[in-house]
Scaffold this motif. Structure first.
Motif, short mmCIF file in Angstrom:
data_model
loop_
_atom_site.label_atom_id
_atom_site.label_comp_id
_atom_site.label_asym_id
_atom_site.label_seq_id
_atom_site.Cartn_x
_atom_site.Cartn_y
_atom_site.Cartn_z
N THR A 2 0.80 -1.32 -0.31
CA THR A 2 0.25 -0.14 -0.05
C THR A 2 1.01 1.03 0.20
N ASP B 161 -0.46 4.97 2.98
CA ASP B 161 -1.24 4.14 3.64
C ASP B 161 -2.01 4.61 4.20
N GLN C 33 -2.51 1.63 -6.60
CA GLN C 33 -2.57 0.89 -6.03
C GLN C 33 -1.83 -0.75 -6.71
#
Length: 774
Positions: free
Chosen positions: A318, A321, A388
């Motif tokens: 990720t 995040d 992502q």
């Protein structure tokens, strides 16, 4: 461009009692038994359980063969050890020779005869000890045997045979875990982890759990020599100037950003000397305007040379995040056949429901991973990462979005109508940034997905098992209002009152007058807010940790309990903090209490100069935002609410998937399989056997044996109490045992079996096959 090692924001970021005679006799007998009993070859893999998770690779796999598909239904309780307290331990027992080590009796470390449960020694009152397990190390000649663990903010050791603290370790028997973090130690509130770390050769490798609030400490990774306590290496997960990944942060971020820590499970390839760390998110988790960039090494699977701490490769699951998508479950080290070749691989299960698979030497993905566009953020100063990483071949094990069509069909009409309106007005979808203008439904939510203890494997066959739960978080960001000494608002008082009734009242009394726990009336006048936060989020003594309490709720609770927000300690603050740990002497062969005496004094020191603001001269957002964890709706969607998914990673396909547990409020139809239970996989564990069985626990106090090949249920057992933590299996004199903790509380979705006829008190339940009749 070399994507495996390039950190400059590439389109794909992956990187490549007492002292009386009876006590002494008991210890002597136990030690003698341990030395004389035939033991398994320590170099033979998968036949012992001397480490948290079973062994270095954290596979929870065993090649003990006595229990198999044909006889598993004959398993019976062999012996039982009661903890004699009300603590819900999440401890994974370890077994060395004939000695089992457990936590019991008010956080005492207890050595037991592993065939009978008879106590050998007790080191009492280790309040603040690592909750999920301990480490075991022995010298090559086996003359030196040590149990290694964190206790509050120290690292300590106990002689595995005598139970006494090893005072030659570190300084007077401990080292401070506040040191070696590239910050002022006085600014560090929490530095230990809830998991024990891992032993490799003569090193203890550690992660940490510094907290999730703004200005929590950094989660740098460290290794110490198990004999001396000397620091062997440190890896800065929030890079310092000149280090790899520094350019993925604002230039001063290393001074104030916290987290990026391994509070989960470390796996080690002992043959190659590679340690695999699942890393967490940066703080603050949900609003990152003060940490613009990809934020390496947050949310990475990170491969380090276990001897030196040198980075070998990493992959970021990720970028930047904003959803608290820490990786926590143990990376699984497996061998698979891929493109006609045998490949040693590592499989990484994440909170967001993806399983990533890499060549564990090079970091090369076995199947393509695509960077896909995701929504932008509308928050002031925030810059959500535009893409992502999505696996392209391996299916996710969790749902990743919520619509009105997905809602729980078992609700009544009023709740269904209310939740339909709420879901329709919210936004949902994986990697949708949070907002202060509307709710965002993240599926999975803050606790996953997969979490601690939720991965296992047959490493030789390339089969990986993931236990998970479809538990969404409903988020909404709110501007942080700086606390003052003004009267608590009605809304804030309601939040605090609700939290107290649901989580505190049973121990601390209806009017905060005390009970099982100490009195909390006007506790805020005796301790600082920082100390209060530390105890609530980290736990202490009999009190469990409440990790997911947002900053606003925490402050409201503190003020509800009489706290006044100030920059200094209360006038009558004595420096000992909020000590909920009792220091009573339990019955049995107590040999010591409290750990290293010098460490007791160290851990009782008053708080230092905790960071409360950005360093001078550092640019930062003018406003702060926060959200609750939004975890109230455990059964938001249709069942199954918890599952086990078996992956064949020779092909990248799901082999089978089954519901884990069953909600007691919903009766099954004849022939219907379990539909899962809300939060069924949380703090649960698995064991994989070479005989083709997958043992798994679930909420509701259930122990299951599944056919590892197809998921068919072979056997089940209902425990007297719910179970938290991982199971262990071991063999002594040809007899195989399985130990399960049974001391958890039941909830609305489960039946309470603690008062059933023949029910056991809270403790450790050990199973085995009946002895053959002669």
């Amino acid at each position: 461009m070399n994507l495996r090692n390039n950190h400059k924001i590439p389109s794909r970021i992956w990187i490549t009692v007492s002292g009386i005679l009876l006590g002494l006799i008991a210890i002597t007998i136990g030690c003698t038994m341990a030395r004389k009993t035939m033991r398994n070859n320590p170099l033979e893999p998968y036949t012992t359980w001397t480490q948290y998770g079973g062994g270095a690779d954290q596979s929870k796999y065993t090649e003990l063969r006595q229990i198999n598909k044909k006889n598993v239904t004959q398993l019976k309780v062999s012996w039982y050890y009661p903890t004699k307290d009300n603590i819900e331990y999440t401890f994974n027992p370890i077994v060395v020779d004939t000695i089992m080590y457990v936590l019991a009796k008010n956080n005492s470390l207890v050595a037991l005869n592993a065939t009978t449960g008879k106590e050998i020694w007790i080191h009492a009152n280790l309040n603040g000890i690592t909750r999920r397990g301990i480490n075991y190390w022995e010298s090559k000649d086996r003359k030196d045997r040590r149990l290694i663990f964190s206790l509050s903010n120290t690292l300590q050791e106990i002689d595995a045979l005598t139970g006494k603290s090893i005072l030659s370790f570190g300084t007077d028997g401990y080292i401070s875990l506040k040191n070696d973090l590239a910050r002022d130690p006085e600014s560090i509130s929490r530095a230990a982890s809830s998991t024990p770390g891992h032993i490799f050769e003569d090193l203890i490798i550690l992660g940490s759990a510094p907290g999730e609030a703004l200005f929590s400490g950094p989660g740098h990774l460290r290794a110490y020599n198990v004999i001396t306590g000397k620091l062997a290496w440190v890896f800065h997960t929030i890079p310092l100037p000149g280090e790899e990944g520094y350019e993925t942060w604002p230039k001063d971020a290393y001074k104030y950003v916290g987290g990026v820590n391994t509070w989960g499970e470390i796996s080690v390839d002992e043959k190659r000397g590679i340690a695999y760390f699942p890393l967490g998110s940066p703080t603050y988790d949900y609003y990152g305007a003060d940490r613009i960039g990809a934020n390496l090494f947050s949310d990475c699977i990170l491969a380090l040379d276990a001897r030196t701490g040198k980075r070998l490769w990493h992959f970021q699951t990720t970028h930047h995040d904003l959803w608290d998508y820490d990786i926590t479950a143990a990376p699984q080290l497996i061998t698979v056949k891929h493109n006609g070749k045998m490949v040693d691989a590592v499989a990484v299960a994440t909170k967001q429901g993806f399983l990533y698979v890499f060549d564990r030497v090079t970091g090369q993905p076995l199947w393509p991973i695509e960077e896909r566009p995701v929504p932008p953020s509308n928050m002031p100063g925030e810059q959500a990462w535009p893409t992502q990483p999505f696996p392209t071949v391996i299916p996710p094990y969790n749902r990743q979005t919520v619509t009105v069509d997905d809602l729980n069909p078992f609700w009544d009409a009023a709740k269904t109508d209310s939740m339909k309106r709420r879901v329709a007005a919210a936004k949902s979808g994986l990697f949708t940034p949070l907002s202060d203008k509307y709710e965002v439904i993240a599926m999975p939510g803050a606790t996953g997905g997969a979490n601690l203890g939720n991965t296992a494997s047959n490493p030789k066959k390339g089969i990986v098992y993931v236990a998970s739960k479809d538990h969404a978080s409903i988020y909404k960001l709110n501007k942080v209002v700086k606390p003052t000494s003004a009267p608590l608002s009605a809304a804030a008082a309601s939040v605090a009152q609700t939290f107290y009734v649901e989580n505190c009242q049973s121990c601390h009394g209806t009017n905060r007058q005390g009970g099982i726990g100490p009195a909390l009336a006007n506790i805020g006048g005796r301790i600082t807010l920082d100390v209060f936060k530390n105890v609530v989020t980290n736990g202490k003594g009999q009190m469990p940790a409440f990790v997911h309490v947002d900053e606003g709720t925490m402050t409201s609770i503190y003020r509800f309990l009489g706290g006044i927000i100030s920059q200094g300690p209360p006038a009558n603050f004595g420096g000992r903090g909020f000590n909920t740990g009792r220091t009573t002497t339990p019955d049995g062969p107590v040999v010591a209490s409290g750990g290293a005496p010098a460490a007791v004094a160290f851990n009782a020191q008053r708080p230092g100069k905790l960071m409360r603001a950005y360093p001078d001269g550092v640019p930062h957002p003018q406003d702060e935002y926060e959200t609750a964890y939004g975890l109230a709706n455990t059964d938001l969607v249709t069942p199954p609410w918890s599952t086990i998914t078996a992956y064949d990673l020779n092909t990248g396909k799901i082999k089978w998937k089954k519901g884990l547990g069953q909600d007691a409020r919903i009766p099954l139809k004849p022939g219907q399989e379990n539909m899962g239970i809300p939060e069924g996989s949380q703090r649960k564990g698995m064991i994989v056997t070479s005989t083709g069985i997958l043992f798994a626990t679930s909420k509701g106090g259930m122990l299951y044996a599944f056919d590892a090949d197809n998921g068919k249920l072979l056997w089940s057992f209902t425990l007297s109490k719910d179970t938290d933590g991982m199971m262990s299996t071991y063999e002594i004199n040809g007899k195989q045992y399985i130990v399960v903790s049974a001391m958890g509380a039941y909830n609305i979705a489960t039946k309470d079996h603690s008062k059933d006829p023949g029910a056991y008190p809270p403790g450790y339940m050990v199973f085995s096959l009946p002895d053959k009749k002669k």
